[in-house]
Design an enzyme around this catalytic site. Structure first.
Site, short mmCIF file in Angstrom:
data_model
loop_
_atom_site.label_atom_id
_atom_site.label_comp_id
_atom_site.label_asym_id
_atom_site.label_seq_id
_atom_site.Cartn_x
_atom_site.Cartn_y
_atom_site.Cartn_z
N HIS A 1 -26.75 45.22 -3.52
CA HIS A 1 -26.72 45.16 -4.98
C HIS A 1 -25.43 44.53 -5.53
O HIS A 1 -25.32 44.31 -6.73
CB HIS A 1 -26.88 46.57 -5.58
CG HIS A 1 -28.26 47.12 -5.46
ND1 HIS A 1 -28.74 47.65 -4.28
CD2 HIS A 1 -29.27 47.22 -6.36
CE1 HIS A 1 -29.98 48.06 -4.47
NE2 HIS A 1 -30.34 47.81 -5.71
N ALA A 2 -24.47 44.23 -4.67
CA ALA A 2 -23.18 43.69 -5.12
C ALA A 2 -23.29 42.40 -5.94
O ALA A 2 -22.45 42.18 -6.82
CB ALA A 2 -22.26 43.47 -3.92
#
Length: 181
Positions: free
Chosen positions: A107-108
């Site tokens: 999700h970065a």
């Protein structure tokens, strides 16, 4: 080779912090835990609390030029919190402005979207970010690891914890190459 690991005070997927951290150590580098607050950060194993890790530096008190690269671990809450912190977003953007390599997993890339650095780049992530990446002008692919040389720096992205081995190998290769230029 000093490598910044940017994480929020809580919500980082622990294995996405610890395995890349160990890859930097094994490669002879110096990992530095940077967060939006002093103290410690709370790791998670998916939705369950895991270990805590001491913060080395606060994001508003460091600059990208102190590092050879940036790693952005995932977890759902971690990048969601980072993208609402203007110092964290500016820190990420500075790596791109200075041509330094960046690696982001799971999700970065939400933080990359907020920093407006995915335009005209091809990257991968957790599948639910596909639309966000496309809406920010990037191209999304479903690959274990994606290395994108765009502009003046390299971006390495990966989808999930199962891809960590390939992710660590790819970003360490790129970070070492950039440091030796």
């Amino acid at each position: 080779m000093r490598i910044a690991f940017l994480v929020a005070p809580e919500g980082v997927e622990q294995v996405e912090l610890t395995e890349p951290w160990q890859a930097v150590v094994d490669g002879g580098g110096e990992p530095v835990l940077v967060s939006t607050e002093a103290g410690s950060v709370q790791g998670f194993n998916h939705l369950d609390k895991a270990d805590t890790f001491p913060v080395d530096q606060v994001v508003g008190e460091v600059s990208a030029d102190e590092f050879a690269g940036l790693v952005l671990p995932g977890g759902v809450a971690n990048p969601d919190l980072l993208r609402t912190d203007e110092n964290a977003v500016a820190f990420v953007r500075a790596f791109f402005e200075q041509g330094l390599p960046v690696a982001a997993i799971c999700h970065a890339p939400w933080t990359l979207v907020e920093a407006d650095v995915v335009r005209d780049r091809t990257l991968t992530s957790w599948p639910s970010l596909r639309t966000d990446i496309r809406n920010a002008g990037g191209s999304w692919v479903d690959e274990q690891v994606k290395v994108c040389d765009g502009g003046s720096n390299t971006l390495v992205t990966s989808r999930k914890p199962d891809d960590l081995k390939a992710f660590c190998e790819a970003f360490m290769k790129e970070f070492t190459r950039a440091a030796n230029r």
